[in-house]
Scaffold this active site. Structure first.
Site, PDB file in Angstrom:
ATOM      1  CB  SER A 490      30.965  55.912  33.312  1.00 36.14           C
ATOM      2  OG  SER A 490      31.425  56.423  32.085  1.00 36.14           O
ATOM      3  CG  ASP A 572      34.583  63.098  34.573  1.00 39.38           C
ATOM      4  OD1 ASP A 572      35.279  62.743  33.607  1.00 39.38           O
ATOM      5  OD2 ASP A 572      33.622  62.436  34.998  1.00 39.38           O
ATOM      6  CG  HIS A 604      35.072  59.228  34.061  1.00 34.14           C
ATOM      7  ND1 HIS A 604      33.897  59.911  33.901  1.00 34.14           N
ATOM      8  CD2 HIS A 604      34.856  57.982  33.539  1.00 34.14           C
ATOM      9  CE1 HIS A 604      33.014  59.136  33.297  1.00 34.14           C
ATOM     10  NE2 HIS A 604      33.564  57.951  33.084  1.00 34.14           N
TER      11      HIS A 604
END
Length: 647
Positions: A490, A572, A604
């Site tokens: 991330s 995602d 994600h």
């Protein structure tokens, strides 16, 4: 744990500077299999039933996590759910002690649904069978055991309305409609929505309240965009006051109590530097019992002296920190989780009247066979004089001198790393690397001056903090500066891309997991329900295309020298697959080395252990190639999976 001895200096030299094969031969601490670190836990997340008679926990069934039930004092453990895909990762007890509730999405799309399972019949119902709708639990209380409040973006994809779900009939009714700017809702102890958290156009916050469900909403407290990420903690037992965490008028977020009728405020607890982390409340009365702070390690402030006495008893049960507590409704029985940096998590059944603690299980008992590494809190001064904090893990059984290193960057970025067991740190240390985790400016937990110092600095001082941290380890003699990889997911993935583009000579290699490469396209493709948070993102990241472009690694892809490994989930919803596609395309256009894997059933991050272990197998080989650590060869199944998803 077994004592495994020390590695001779000559052998260490070979490990540090030799190739992967040499490293494989010279280690004298056992290689911890990826399955032990990243496979399903044997058992995890135990929750005691409201009546204190049953235990629920997560454990695998045919390799997929499901909910299991045990009668306390018996060995009648049995699985009551039968998920066969992503696994169940969270659940709670229904107050009738006969059902459990859990949420689950499909393929990582984060469109959660609420499910109910009957323990006796093992039948599961989908209580919110709505397509492309996200469901989150808002409140559930013992006084209304047949009703749960959830929020859904069914009416408008951008905002969440509160709905009341009848747990007996399955009927779903609108309870409170979102006027268009509410981020989150808070129910009182009678399960009435009476508080709302709103973001203003400049990124500030307003807490609205109402005296009852028919009364008009009014502002109770507000603060500007420079405060920490505060919010509502809940209502006092009499429903007359609201507990709120905010840094208003101070540096660090403190817990205050506000009288809803008069607006009068009083401070419950505060620290000049560290933000309030969480609270422990009585499960029946909701009375405040303790408040935690995440300093270098977790520390508690006790409101109830009886709970303080309980913690003093628990401190003698096991080394480590009390990390989680599940309470029976009468608060007489607790399930207590203990964490430490060099052991799996252990859970105990604690009987408060007798002050007796009985071991239930650990989440990964196979880890007990291996020597794990210590995580040490560190602090250092950045180039501009700001003091920064983090953690350093070095391989067990090796001298911390001249090691190759992985700088592992946390996501968020508005979050932080904490002390305790970290499977990535243990994995990488076991493979021969020092592991550096820095709470760079912009990280939360250290007050508003710390988080505000990261505003619009994604490729600025947030980035140079990581460089300064690396340099600090080199000056200490711990790390070989020519063998440092940057890795993360991330925001940590973004930091990896920024590291190899904005400072192309700083890192030997990079591993990017679901990281954005273009901040403009990132903000244009975020989930619609992030709309109420967008002002904060612009405030923290940048509010013009020019500023965001300047901080986007994509446009400096021609500067990349270090090889990259990239992992992405096809579904995602936060960091769209295109973010990885475009940086990979740019690298290949410039004939730069990049390996790229796209998991078709992930979002994600990688929730399925088979996917996680496969990507980590690829990561091990990648890191060993450039840093010289040791490798557990991929299994045939991992090899087959990686081959099928490599792009």
């Amino acid at each position: 744990m077994r004592s495994l001895g020390r590695v001779a200096a000559a052998l260490i030299f070979c490990v540090w500077f030799g190739g992967a094969a040499a490293a494989q031969e010279k280690f004298n601490t056992p290689l911890i299999p990826r399955e032990v670190l990243f496979g399903n836990p044997e058992r995890a997340d135990p929750q005691i039933s409201p009546d204190g008679r049953q235990l629920g926990y997560l454990a695998p069934v045919d390799g997929v996590l499901n909910v299991w039930i045990r009668t306390l004092g018996k060995n009648d453990d049995r699985a009551v759910t039968a998920d066969k895909q992503r696994g169940i990762r969270n659940f709670l007890w229904q107050y009738d002690n006969q059902h459990i509730l859990y949420t689950q999405d499909v393929g990582g799309d984060e469109n959660w649904r609420l499910y109910q399972t009957d323990i006796a019949s093992k039948q599961t119902k989908d209580l919110t069978p709505f397509e492309k709708v996200r469901v989150d639990i808002v409140a559930y209380g013992w006084k209304s055991p047949d009703t749960i409040l959830v929020q859904m973006n069914q009416r408008d994809a951008k905002v969440f309305d509160v709905h009341r779900v009848d747990l007996k009939t399955g009927k779903v009714e609108l309870d409170t409609q979102n006027p268009g700017d509410v981020q989150g809702w808070q129910a009182d102890n009678a399960l009435r929505i009476r508080a709302a958290q709103v973001q203003t156009d400049d990124g500030g916050t307003v807490i609205r309240v109402r005296d009852d469900v028919k009364a008009p909403w009014r502002d109770l407290i507000k603060w500007g965009p420079d405060e920490t990420f505060g919010g509502v903690n809940g209502f006092s037992p009499d429903d007359k006051s609201l507990w709120i965490t905010t840094s208003l008028e101070v540096n660090a977020a403190r817990l205050i109590e506000i009288d809803v009728a008069t607006g009068k405020r009083k401070v419950v607890t505060e620290d000049p530097q560290f933000d309030v982390r969480s609270t422990i409340n009585n499960p029946k009365t909701n009375a405040l019992e303790a408040v935690s702070y995440a300093r270098q390690k977790t520390e508690y402030v006790f409101i109830d002296p009886k709970v303080k006495a309980d913690f003093e008893t628990l401190e003698k049960v096991r080394n480590g920190e009390v990390d989680s507590i599940s309470q029976s409704l009468d608060d007489n029985k607790w399930i207590v989780g203990f964490v430490s940096d060099d052991a799996p998590e252990y859970w105990y059944l604690y009987d408060r009247p007798s002050r007796q603690a009985t071991l239930l299980f650990s989440n990964r008992p196979q880890l007990e066979k291996y020597k794990l590494s210590s995580m040490k809190p560190i602090e250092f001064t950045a180039r501009d004089g700001m003091k920064l904090y983090g953690y350093l893990t070095t391989p067990a059984g090796m001298m911390a001198n001249g090691l190759p290193m992985v700088e592992f960057v946390h996501g968020g970025p508005w979050s932080r790393d904490e002390w305790g067991y970290n499977r990535y740190a243990q994995w990488l240390a076991n493979r021969g690397y020092a592991v550096l985790q820095i709470n760079f400016r912009g990280s939360t937990g250290y007050g508003k001056q710390y988080v505000n110092a990261g505003d619009r600095q994604w490729a600025g001082t947030m980035h140079t903090d990581l460089l300064d941290a690396k340099d600090w380890t080199v000056k200490q003699g711990i790390v070989d500066p020519t063998k440092v990889c940057i890795m993360g997911g991330s925001y940590g993935g973004y930091a990896t891309l920024a590291g190899v583009t904005f400072s192309p000579d700083a890192f030997t290699c990079g591993v990017d997991i679901v990281g954005p490469s273009n901040l403009n396209t990132l903000l244009k493709t975020i989930p619609p329900y992030w709309a109420t948070f967008l002002a904060t993102m612009h405030k923290r990241m940048g509010d013009t295309e020019a500023v965001l472009k300047e901080q986007s690694p994509l446009f400096k892809a021609d500067q990349i020298k270090a090889p990259l490994l990239i992992g992405q989930g096809a579904n995602d919803p936060r960091v769209n697959k295109a973010e990885s596609d475009q940086i990979v395309a740019a690298m290949r256009k410039n004939q730069k080395p990049v390996e790229y894997y796209v998991f078709p059933d992930e979002g994600h991050g990688f929730a399925r252990p088979t996917n996680n272990m496969a990507f980590n197998a690829a990561s091990e080989e990648f890191l060993a190639k450039y840093l010289g650590g040791r490798v557990e060869p991929p299994t045939s199944d991992e090899t087959k999976l990686l081959k099928s998803i490599k792009q």
